[in-house]
Design a protein around this motif. Structure first.
Motif, PDB file in Angstrom:
ATOM      1  N   ILE A 151     -89.649 -88.724 -61.475  1.00 28.45           N
ATOM      2  CA  ILE A 151     -88.563 -87.243 -61.947  1.00 28.45           C
ATOM      3  C   ILE A 151     -89.681 -85.611 -61.282  1.00 28.45           C
ATOM      4  N   GLU A 152     -88.610 -85.574 -60.218  1.00 24.24           N
ATOM      5  CA  GLU A 152     -89.543 -84.159 -59.900  1.00 24.24           C
ATOM      6  C   GLU A 152     -88.074 -82.933 -59.692  1.00 24.24           C
ATOM      7  N   MET A 153     -89.048 -81.527 -59.580  1.00 20.07           N
ATOM      8  CA  MET A 153     -88.364 -80.808 -59.390  1.00 20.07           C
ATOM      9  C   MET A 153     -87.549 -79.697 -58.413  1.00 20.07           C
ATOM     10  N   GLY A 154     -87.146 -79.344 -58.674  1.00 21.41           N
ATOM     11  CA  GLY A 154     -87.112 -78.377 -56.984  1.00 21.41           C
ATOM     12  C   GLY A 154     -86.675 -78.779 -56.068  1.00 21.41           C
ATOM     13  N   LEU A 155     -86.787 -78.768 -54.154  1.00 24.40           N
ATOM     14  CA  LEU A 155     -85.900 -79.407 -53.428  1.00 24.40           C
ATOM     15  C   LEU A 155     -87.717 -79.306 -52.917  1.00 24.40           C
ATOM     16  N   PRO A 156     -87.654 -80.700 -53.184  1.00 25.37           N
ATOM     17  CA  PRO A 156     -87.903 -81.468 -52.396  1.00 25.37           C
ATOM     18  C   PRO A 156     -88.031 -81.861 -50.678  1.00 25.37           C
ATOM     19  N   SER A 157     -89.072 -82.206 -49.815  1.00 25.64           N
ATOM     20  CA  SER A 157     -88.906 -82.963 -48.510  1.00 25.64           C
ATOM     21  C   SER A 157     -88.544 -83.712 -48.467  1.00 25.64           C
ATOM     22  N   GLU A 158     -87.802 -84.524 -47.355  1.00 27.60           N
ATOM     23  CA  GLU A 158     -87.001 -85.834 -47.354  1.00 27.60           C
ATOM     24  C   GLU A 158     -88.411 -86.467 -47.170  1.00 27.60           C
ATOM     25  N   LYS A 159     -89.197 -85.974 -46.791  1.00 23.31           N
ATOM     26  CA  LYS A 159     -90.876 -87.392 -46.549  1.00 23.31           C
ATOM     27  C   LYS A 159     -91.295 -87.266 -47.941  1.00 23.31           C
ATOM     28  N   ARG A 160     -91.511 -86.640 -48.789  1.00 25.04           N
ATOM     29  CA  ARG A 160     -91.702 -86.662 -50.417  1.00 25.04           C
ATOM     30  C   ARG A 160     -90.653 -87.628 -51.548  1.00 25.04           C
ATOM     31  N   VAL A 161     -89.643 -87.810 -50.953  1.00 20.53           N
ATOM     32  CA  VAL A 161     -88.603 -88.138 -51.507  1.00 20.53           C
ATOM     33  C   VAL A 161     -88.141 -89.968 -50.838  1.00 20.53           C
TER      34      VAL A 161
ATOM     35  N   TRP B  45     -79.084 -79.701 -51.142  1.00 19.53           N
ATOM     36  CA  TRP B  45     -78.478 -81.210 -51.539  1.00 19.53           C
ATOM     37  C   TRP B  45     -76.930 -81.383 -49.951  1.00 19.53           C
ATOM     38  N   GLU B  46     -76.498 -80.218 -49.259  1.00 21.45           N
ATOM     39  CA  GLU B  46     -75.673 -80.319 -48.603  1.00 21.45           C
ATOM     40  C   GLU B  46     -76.834 -81.332 -46.953  1.00 21.45           C
ATOM     41  N   GLU B  47     -77.938 -80.742 -47.258  1.00 18.44           N
ATOM     42  CA  GLU B  47     -78.404 -80.810 -46.064  1.00 18.44           C
ATOM     43  C   GLU B  47     -78.769 -82.052 -45.711  1.00 18.44           C
ATOM     44  N   HIS B  48     -79.402 -82.944 -47.602  1.00 17.15           N
ATOM     45  CA  HIS B  48     -80.027 -84.086 -47.958  1.00 17.15           C
ATOM     46  C   HIS B  48     -79.441 -85.414 -48.434  1.00 17.15           C
ATOM     47  N   ARG B  49     -77.766 -84.754 -48.985  1.00 13.13           N
ATOM     48  CA  ARG B  49     -76.936 -86.016 -49.365  1.00 13.13           C
ATOM     49  C   ARG B  49     -77.031 -86.955 -48.830  1.00 13.13           C
ATOM     50  N   ASN B  50     -76.408 -87.280 -46.985  1.00 18.23           N
ATOM     51  CA  ASN B  50     -76.472 -88.794 -46.611  1.00 18.23           C
ATOM     52  C   ASN B  50     -77.466 -89.302 -46.804  1.00 18.23           C
ATOM     53  N   LYS B  51     -79.016 -88.299 -46.860  1.00 20.70           N
ATOM     54  CA  LYS B  51     -79.862 -89.464 -46.692  1.00 20.70           C
ATOM     55  C   LYS B  51     -80.317 -90.534 -48.170  1.00 20.70           C
ATOM     56  N   ILE B  52     -79.693 -89.724 -49.343  1.00 19.73           N
ATOM     57  CA  ILE B  52     -79.852 -89.645 -50.023  1.00 19.73           C
ATOM     58  C   ILE B  52     -78.848 -90.876 -50.903  1.00 19.73           C
ATOM     59  N   ILE B  53     -77.381 -90.835 -50.571  1.00 17.50           N
ATOM     60  CA  ILE B  53     -77.163 -91.366 -50.935  1.00 17.50           C
ATOM     61  C   ILE B  53     -77.206 -92.621 -51.530  1.00 17.50           C
ATOM     62  N   GLN B  54     -77.713 -92.809 -49.485  1.00 16.26           N
ATOM     63  CA  GLN B  54     -77.860 -94.501 -48.817  1.00 16.26           C
ATOM     64  C   GLN B  54     -79.248 -95.287 -50.231  1.00 16.26           C
TER      65      GLN B  54
END
Length: 178
Positions: free
Chosen positions: A82-92, A116-125
């Motif tokens: 469980i992570e708080m905030g706006l982590p980098s793509e590398k951390r996710v 969320w708009e910036e990271h949505r596509n990569k996270i949804i995968q």
């Protein structure tokens, strides 16, 4: 001279009707000198949502290789990160690779929406990542009830989360993105 963490003694009574989990937890939360009350209260909220006898607060901000909370199996594997905030793509990506499930609580109003708009596509995968957005109004209300000694009650049902203390009763709306 290094600043010390501020300690918050917390009693948290949880009634989670979704999971049929009814338990009292008593713990001390160490708030890092650079952490806000808002972020600390969101960690407590996350604990309430995913409460388990093995769920632990970690060192959080003071270390890069741990989340804010985690649930480990008896064999030491990370079941929940469980992570708080706006982590980098590398951390996710890192969290996704070592934990069975990753939950990220985003907050901060428009900044969280843009993340969320910036990271949505990569996270949804990836199926093991869930994003939960807490509105600016709700995170501010949480911040305002932070005290060094807290007795909190949390009631969770299908679509509502209520957090209260002796003087406040907050309904927190959580927006799940995936």
């Amino acid at each position: 001279m290094a600043l010390n963490a501020t300690l918050f003694k917390t009693t948290l009574d949880i009634s989670d009707m979704r999971r049929h989990y009814y338990q009292r937890h008593q713990f001390t939360v160490a708030r890092h000198p650079s952490e806000t009350d808002e972020r600390m209260m969101l960690r407590i909220l996350a604990f309430a949502l995913y409460a388990d006898e093995h769920l632990e607060f970690t060192k959080g901000l003071s270390t890069d290789d741990e989340p804010d909370l985690w649930l480990k199996s008896l064999t030491g594997e990370i079941d929940l990160w469980i992570e708080m905030g706006l982590p980098s793509e590398k951390r996710v990506r890192k969290a996704r690779g070592i934990a069975k499930q990753v939950v990220i609580f985003i907050y901060g109003g428009r900044t969280a929406e843009m993340w969320w708009e910036e990271h949505r596509n990569k996270i949804i995968q990836h199926g093991n990542v869930k994003i939960i957005e807490v509105s600016l109004d709700d995170s501010t209300a949480l911040k305002n009830i932070a005290q060094r000694t807290m007795k909190l009650q949390c009631t969770i049902d299908e679509d509502s989360l209520w957090l209260s203390d002796a003087e406040n009763n907050l309904e927190i709306k959580l927006l799940e993105h995936c």
